[in-house]
Design an enzyme around this catalytic site. Structure first.
Site, short mmCIF file in Angstrom:
data_model
loop_
_atom_site.label_atom_id
_atom_site.label_comp_id
_atom_site.label_asym_id
_atom_site.label_seq_id
_atom_site.Cartn_x
_atom_site.Cartn_y
_atom_site.Cartn_z
N LYS A 150 -18.37 -14.18 -44.61
CA LYS A 150 -18.08 -15.39 -45.91
C LYS A 150 -19.80 -15.55 -46.58
O LYS A 150 -20.56 -15.59 -45.71
CB LYS A 150 -17.05 -16.52 -45.73
CG LYS A 150 -16.24 -16.44 -45.69
CD LYS A 150 -15.66 -17.65 -45.57
CE LYS A 150 -13.93 -18.58 -44.65
NZ LYS A 150 -13.17 -17.85 -45.72
N ARG A 195 -3.46 -15.14 -40.61
CA ARG A 195 -1.98 -14.17 -40.47
C ARG A 195 -1.94 -13.64 -39.26
O ARG A 195 -0.99 -13.78 -39.14
CB ARG A 195 -1.82 -13.78 -41.81
CG ARG A 195 -2.62 -12.10 -41.97
CD ARG A 195 -3.09 -11.26 -43.02
NE ARG A 195 -3.25 -12.34 -44.06
CZ ARG A 195 -3.72 -12.49 -45.97
NH1 ARG A 195 -3.35 -10.94 -45.24
NH2 ARG A 195 -4.32 -12.74 -46.32
N1 BES Z 1 -9.05 -19.64 -44.31
C1 BES Z 1 -9.04 -19.24 -45.24
C2 BES Z 1 -8.29 -19.11 -46.90
C3 BES Z 1 -8.64 -20.13 -47.21
C4 BES Z 1 -10.30 -20.43 -48.17
C5 BES Z 1 -9.05 -21.38 -46.82
C6 BES Z 1 -10.68 -21.40 -49.32
C7 BES Z 1 -9.53 -22.75 -47.55
C8 BES Z 1 -10.34 -22.61 -48.56
C9 BES Z 1 -9.12 -17.55 -44.92
O1 BES Z 1 -8.74 -17.47 -43.86
C10 BES Z 1 -8.89 -16.85 -46.40
O2 BES Z 1 -10.51 -16.55 -45.58
N2 BES Z 1 -8.70 -15.83 -46.35
C11 BES Z 1 -8.88 -14.89 -47.72
C12 BES Z 1 -7.54 -13.57 -47.16
C13 BES Z 1 -8.08 -12.21 -47.80
C14 BES Z 1 -9.52 -11.56 -47.05
C15 BES Z 1 -7.19 -11.41 -48.32
C16 BES Z 1 -8.82 -15.40 -48.86
O3 BES Z 1 -8.30 -16.27 -49.21
O4 BES Z 1 -9.53 -14.81 -49.67
MN MN Z 2 -11.00 -16.14 -43.58
#
Ligand code: BES
Ligand code: MN
Ligand code: ZN
Length: 497
Positions: free
Chosen positions: A276, A350
């Site tokens: 990230k 997931r």
């Molecule tokens: N934990 C994150 C989702 C999230 C983002 C929760 C912001 C709370 C605030 C999750 O693991 C994630 O990174 N999801 C990605 C999925 C994508 C790579 C398909 C996302 O939402 O960008």
């Molecule tokens: Mn994630």
């Protein structure tokens, strides 16, 4: 805080402060419900009217009443009778608690019957306690403004014209609900070096001991036996080993339904090799808010002794980049036997939920609900006030909508159809962990659906939006909101009713 119903009367109680909820009437405050409390203290009406207090919702006013034994009255506005809501009652309870916080004093709360609002005494008491406890909760261990020493340690409640037994039940329900919510908040707020998967398991075990649940924790060796490639894969880039935490009812009445709750327990989400960006990455300590919610819910369900066989599963891992970490293009063998092509290691929630859902469905549950901070897309779509809900059971989704409407943790239905499942087919494995960017919350749910047999009533609640707040509000400080604990406990209650 402890809440007890007091048998005394306003004239005899040893107290320094009376908290007096007042409805807003057409012209000035409506005192029909409260004056009976004052029995022989007719001066109360004069005081309230003289202070110019209207009873507007969540307004508060301390007034000095030399004529009363307690000396001080804190007037608290409930708003118009026809505009009173469950969440409004919580906020009023919270406002009263915050206003009384600095008064280190023996406090008595008058709880007049509010029948004109349509809410019974039990409900009013429950919401009041929930609101007060949630409002006073500290932002963290060193939150001086809301430290433990502040305010009364015990709240005495004076039922007046209300039904004392109903109030007592309401107080207990409110205390239990608030406990679950605040426990969830506390876990979410812990720094990630103080809440690794192992430490989350320790917290879950301690909670299980407190409320009388059975706790088992599977570490890497047992997860290998389960072939839980999702949990093991996400955890393999971290020094802190992953685990699968299970809390179960020790006993349940014959014929009681089995409800499984599954919560995402990523104790920190760096994104892994699909790293990230740095900005606000600290907020990813809250990526175990789903786990916190299901644990809080389990604690509420257990203390309320609901007639249910409850199974709570928390897959937990720390998502880190490392020489051993999973990488895009890896293929994982999941506990269900399906293979998954990892295209983005940041879509890790997931992967761990998939294995936990498979284990949950092995317990032959009547209902399965999972809760997770799963997608930024859901937060973008629905904002902070709503969680997204998707699933295979209209009945279960409706129960969650009703429960959330009541607890003030609202959920909004999002679609889940075969096309979303189709979009996840992979050329090198059964499915891939990444769909299109558009509709990201929906493909995430579709991914999970591959791990739930068709005949199981299942719903998925994405709490990426409401799990965390940057703003201190009437029901709590900045930080974890505890969203979901009370919602799930209420949903379980509706399901077993
Ligand atoms: N934990 C994150 C989702 C999230 C983002 C929760 C912001 C709370 C605030 C999750 O693991 C994630 O990174 N999801 C990605 C999925 C994508 C790579 C398909 C996302 O939402 O960008
Ligand atoms: Mn994630
Ligand atoms: Zn995540």
């Amino acid at each position: 805080m402890r809440w007890t119903v007091s048998k005394g009367s306003l004239g005899t109680l040893a107290a320094d402060l009376l908290i007096l909820p007042v409805l807003e009437g057409k012209k000035g405050p409506d005192l029909s419900g409260v004056i009976d409390l004052a029995g022989g203290h007719g001066s109360l009406r004069g005081v309230i009217e003289g202070a110019g207090f209207t009873g507007a919702a969540t307004s508060t006013l301390p007034v000095h009443c030399p004529g009363l034994k307690c000396g001080w009255v804190l007037l608290v506005g409930l708003g118009r009778p026809d505009a009173v809501s469950l969440e409004g009652l919580r906020k009023t309870g919270g406002a009263a608690a915050l206003a009384a916080r600095s008064m280190r004093t023996r406090t008595v709360l008058a709880m007049p019957t509010l029948a004109v609002t349509g809410y019974d005494d039990e409900t009013v008491a429950r919401c009041w306690v929930e609101g007060a406890e949630m409002a006073l909760a500290p932002a963290g261990p060193s939150d001086a403004r809301r430290s433990k020493g502040d305010g009364p340690g015990t709240w005495k409640v004076l039922p007046g014209s209300a039904d004392a037994a109903a109030i007592r039940r309401g107080l207990q329900q409110g205390e239990s609900a608030a406990m679950g919510c605040l426990e969830a908040r506390r876990l979410v707020n812990l720094p990630p070096n103080q809440l690794t998967p192992r430490m989350l398991a320790d917290e879950a075990r301690a909670m299980a001991d407190r409320v009388g649940l059975k706790c088992t924790v599977m570490g890497p060796a047992q997860l290998k036996r389960l072939k839980a490639g999702g949990i093991l894969g996400v955890g393999q880039g971290s020094e802190n080993e992953p685990c699968l935490i299970c809390l179960e009812s020790k006993s349940a009445p014959k014929g009681a339904p089995t409800v499984a709750l599954v919560g995402k327990g990523v104790t920190f989400d760096t994104g892994g090799i699909s790293l990230k960006p740095g900005a606000k990455m600290d907020l990813m300590k809250a990526d175990m808010a789903g786990a916190a919610a299901v644990l809080g819910a389990a604690a509420i369900v257990a203390t309320r002794k609901m007639p249910v066989r409850l199974v709570t599963l928390v897959p937990s891992a720390e998502n880190m980049p490392d020489g051993r970490a999973i990488k895009p293009a890896d293929v994982l063998n999941m506990a269900s036997g399906l293979t998954v092509e990892v295209l983005n290691t940041d879509a890790e929630g997931r992967l761990i939920l998939a294995d936990a859902l498979h284990v949950a469905c092995g317990k032959k549950p009547d209902f399965v609900v999972d809760m997770a901070t799963l997608t930024g897309a859901c937060a973008v779509a629905l904002g902070q006030e709503f969680a997204g809900v998707m699933g295979t059971s209209g009945e279960l989704i409706e129960v969650l909508e009703q429960a959330g409407g009541e607890t003030g943790e609202r959920v909004w239905p999002l679609p889940l159809i075969d096309a979303h499942r189709e979009a996840l087919k992979s050329k090198v494995a059964d499915i891939k962990n990444l769909g299109a960017r558009e509709g990201g919350a929906l493909t995430a749910a579709a991914f999970l659906s591959y791990f739930v047999p068709d005949d199981v009533a299942w719903a998925h609640v994405d709490i990426a939006g409401p799990a965390w707040t940057e703003k201190t509000g009437p029901l709590g400080p900045r930080g974890g909101t505890g969203f979901g604990a009370r919602l799930l406990a209420r949903a379980v209650e509706l399901l077993v009713d």
